[in-house]
Write an enzyme that holds these catalytic residues in place. Structure first.
Site, PDB file in Angstrom:
ATOM      1  N   GLY A 159       0.691  -1.198  -0.052  1.00 15.45           N
ATOM      2  CA  GLY A 159       0.031  -0.027   0.084  1.00 15.45           C
ATOM      3  C   GLY A 159       0.942   1.225   0.068  1.00 15.45           C
ATOM      4  O   GLY A 159       2.060   1.459  -0.413  1.00 15.45           O
ATOM      5  N   ARG A 160       0.254   2.206   0.514  1.00 12.47           N
ATOM      6  CA  ARG A 160       1.240   3.498   0.589  1.00 12.47           C
ATOM      7  C   ARG A 160       2.479   3.224   1.322  1.00 12.47           C
ATOM      8  O   ARG A 160       3.479   4.103   0.433  1.00 12.47           O
ATOM      9  CB  ARG A 160       0.178   4.680   1.527  1.00 12.47           C
ATOM     10  CG  ARG A 160      -1.058   5.058   0.779  1.00 12.47           C
ATOM     11  CD  ARG A 160      -1.484   6.133   1.660  1.00 12.47           C
ATOM     12  NE  ARG A 160      -2.860   6.637   1.152  1.00 12.47           N
ATOM     13  CZ  ARG A 160      -4.130   6.225   1.875  1.00 12.47           C
ATOM     14  NH1 ARG A 160      -4.107   5.517   2.743  1.00 12.47           N
ATOM     15  NH2 ARG A 160      -5.146   6.497   1.469  1.00 12.47           N
ATOM     16  N   ILE A 161       2.448   2.616   2.274  1.00 12.52           N
ATOM     17  CA  ILE A 161       3.707   2.829   3.159  1.00 12.52           C
ATOM     18  C   ILE A 161       4.852   1.744   2.492  1.00 12.52           C
ATOM     19  O   ILE A 161       5.916   2.085   2.407  1.00 12.52           O
ATOM     20  CB  ILE A 161       3.545   2.454   4.343  1.00 12.52           C
ATOM     21  CG1 ILE A 161       2.926   3.274   5.316  1.00 12.52           C
ATOM     22  CG2 ILE A 161       4.747   2.165   5.307  1.00 12.52           C
ATOM     23  CD1 ILE A 161       2.265   3.207   6.831  1.00 12.52           C
ATOM     24  N   ARG A 181      -2.387  -8.564  -1.615  1.00 17.94           N
ATOM     25  CA  ARG A 181      -3.515  -9.143  -2.066  1.00 17.94           C
ATOM     26  C   ARG A 181      -3.690  -9.166  -3.695  1.00 17.94           C
ATOM     27  O   ARG A 181      -4.311 -10.217  -4.229  1.00 17.94           O
ATOM     28  CB  ARG A 181      -4.623  -8.387  -1.442  1.00 17.94           C
ATOM     29  CG  ARG A 181      -4.952  -8.772   0.072  1.00 17.94           C
ATOM     30  CD  ARG A 181      -5.944  -8.392   0.664  1.00 17.94           C
ATOM     31  NE  ARG A 181      -6.014  -6.966   0.663  1.00 17.94           N
ATOM     32  CZ  ARG A 181      -7.049  -6.006   1.018  1.00 17.94           C
ATOM     33  NH1 ARG A 181      -8.208  -6.629   1.621  1.00 17.94           N
ATOM     34  NH2 ARG A 181      -6.732  -4.829   1.244  1.00 17.94           N
ATOM     35  N   THR A 241       7.235  -2.654  11.189  1.00 20.30           N
ATOM     36  CA  THR A 241       6.696  -1.191  11.743  1.00 20.30           C
ATOM     37  C   THR A 241       5.259  -1.007  11.499  1.00 20.30           C
ATOM     38  O   THR A 241       4.649  -0.004  11.641  1.00 20.30           O
ATOM     39  CB  THR A 241       7.411  -0.055  10.886  1.00 20.30           C
ATOM     40  OG1 THR A 241       7.283  -0.013   9.456  1.00 20.30           O
ATOM     41  CG2 THR A 241       8.904   0.002  11.198  1.00 20.30           C
ATOM     42  N   ARG A 243       2.205  -3.875  12.587  1.00 18.70           N
ATOM     43  CA  ARG A 243       1.599  -4.211  13.818  1.00 18.70           C
ATOM     44  C   ARG A 243       2.238  -5.337  14.383  1.00 18.70           C
ATOM     45  O   ARG A 243       2.491  -6.417  13.459  1.00 18.70           O
ATOM     46  CB  ARG A 243      -0.095  -4.567  13.637  1.00 18.70           C
ATOM     47  CG  ARG A 243      -0.951  -3.479  13.624  1.00 18.70           C
ATOM     48  CD  ARG A 243      -1.009  -2.672  14.829  1.00 18.70           C
ATOM     49  NE  ARG A 243      -1.908  -1.676  14.818  1.00 18.70           N
ATOM     50  CZ  ARG A 243      -1.675  -0.156  14.385  1.00 18.70           C
ATOM     51  NH1 ARG A 243      -0.217   0.019  14.148  1.00 18.70           N
ATOM     52  NH2 ARG A 243      -2.491   0.795  14.493  1.00 18.70           N
ATOM     53  N   GLU A 272       1.952  -4.912  23.340  1.00 15.36           N
ATOM     54  CA  GLU A 272       2.402  -3.764  23.776  1.00 15.36           C
ATOM     55  C   GLU A 272       1.448  -3.202  25.050  1.00 15.36           C
ATOM     56  O   GLU A 272       0.305  -3.353  25.154  1.00 15.36           O
ATOM     57  CB  GLU A 272       2.234  -2.631  22.704  1.00 15.36           C
ATOM     58  CG  GLU A 272       3.191  -2.842  21.558  1.00 15.36           C
ATOM     59  CD  GLU A 272       3.021  -1.752  20.322  1.00 15.36           C
ATOM     60  OE1 GLU A 272       2.617  -0.667  20.834  1.00 15.36           O
ATOM     61  OE2 GLU A 272       3.395  -1.974  19.395  1.00 15.36           O
ATOM     62  N   HIS A 290       7.452   1.792  19.545  1.00 15.47           N
ATOM     63  CA  HIS A 290       6.432   2.005  18.758  1.00 15.47           C
ATOM     64  C   HIS A 290       6.653   3.706  18.229  1.00 15.47           C
ATOM     65  O   HIS A 290       5.587   4.416  18.610  1.00 15.47           O
ATOM     66  CB  HIS A 290       4.972   1.854  19.423  1.00 15.47           C
ATOM     67  CG  HIS A 290       3.997   1.928  18.367  1.00 15.47           C
ATOM     68  ND1 HIS A 290       2.820   0.955  18.514  1.00 15.47           N
ATOM     69  CD2 HIS A 290       3.650   2.539  17.137  1.00 15.47           C
ATOM     70  CE1 HIS A 290       2.170   1.135  17.471  1.00 15.47           C
ATOM     71  NE2 HIS A 290       2.497   2.162  16.559  1.00 15.47           N
TER      72      HIS A 290
END
Length: 328
Positions: A159-161, A181, A241, A243, A272, A290
């Site tokens: 995706g974007r990241i 996907r 980075t 989840r 966390e 985080h």
């Protein structure tokens, strides 16, 4: 007569410019102590607020949302991820959910590259040795790391990241591989020189670096399972980075301890703020609290997105960053 300002309860302390603007626009109740709300306090907030502005530390499951008063119509999340919110349960009660996508992309991509280089070049280990007085002078064979140029990078989630990481990585001479996907457009693939793998297993067995950029959903829980982690080559490193729940941390810690993989750079964890002792003790790990999106600019941009979503809802329009169950 001026219309009543909506009651907006903000669950954590936000940057001062964001809080100031919220007080100007809304009847905003701020959390000056920055202490996370207890489950009871969260339930009470849901009974008083027209709008709740939560963060990732607020677990808004179906049971908590059941206590929401009829006046609550919007949950304007401060953050892109919404895995802490039962979006379907909120929608069933007529509560709109929004998030803050896009504004974290560059900061997260920057820290992803930081972790790659820190692990490959043993940066934290070297800094600690220096501080502890262990540096006795330069040696040709001491503190040898690995070169980043020429490595194969496997991106999970394009995706974007993921794409922002790929652009940075290509500038460092990495070869880009990805699992998603579905394939990205030919234009993006050509720009990045990216190779698509529909089989995650096949990609993992062939790359030198794996970096995770998928959302946390039931489908991605332990996507990097013990079985899949064992597919990695002994010199491979893992970066996360996204989840913590996407990786089986116990299996990862064991592989690191046994020397079956070369290193890991993690900014997120399964439970966390708890960190597994085995992970803390594992060799060649860079563990961060985080902080991938923790820039002044990024946090202010996130707050402005929250404000825009609330203001658009106040004006009777559909908020630009609405999240619906079908998107998850």
């Amino acid at each position: 007569m001026a219309a009543r300002k909506p009651k907006v309860i903000v669950t954590r302390k936000l940057p001062d410019p964001v809080e100031t603007r919220m007080r100007e626009l809304f009847d905003a109740e701020l959390n000056l102590s920055d202490e996370p709300l207890s489950r009871d306090a969260l339930a009470q907030a849901l009974q008083r607020a027209d709008v709740l502005a939560p963060t990732i530390t607020d677990r808004l499951d179906a049971d908590v949302l059941a206590a929401a008063g009829p006046q609550l119509k919007l949950i304007a999340n401060f953050g892109a991820g919404v895995d802490h919110i039962d979006v379907a349960a909120a929608n069933a009660k007529g509560i709109t959910v929004t998030n803050t996508p896009g504004v974290l992309t560059e900061d997260t991509a920057d820290l992803t590259m930081t972790l790659m280089m820190a692990v490959l070049r043993r940066v934290v280990e070297g800094a600690n040795i220096l501080r502890e007085g262990g540096f006795s002078g330069w040696s040709p064979t001491w503190m040898l790391g690995r070169r980043i140029t020429g490595k194969r990078l496997g991106i999970i989630g394009m995706g974007r990241i993921g794409q922002a990481v790929a652009r940075r990585a290509r500038a460092f001479g990495l070869q880009i591989h990805y699992h998603n996907r579905k394939p990205v457009s030919h234009l993006i693939a050509d720009e990045l020189g990216a190779t698509y793998w529909d089989s995650l297993d096949q990609m993992l067995a062939r790359v030198d670096i794996v970096t995770v950029h998928s959302p946390h959903t039931p489908a991605t829980y332990h996507l990097l399972s013990a079985r899949r982690l064992k597919l990695l080559q002994p010199h491979a490193i893992v970066i996360n980075t996204a989840r913590g729940e996407i990786i089986d941390e116990s299996a990862l810690a064991q592989l690191l301890t046994d020397g079956k993989i070369a290193g890991a750079g993690l900014d997120v964890f399964e439970r966390e703020p708890e960190i597994k002792p085995e992970l803390l003790a594992a060799p060649n790990t860079v563990l961060l609290p985080h902080m991938s999106s923790a820039t002044v600019e990024g946090r202010i941009d996130m707050g402005e997105k929250v404000i825009i979503n609330i203001k658009t809802w106040m004006d009777g329009h559909r908020p630009p960053d609405r999240v619906i169950p079908a998107m998850l």
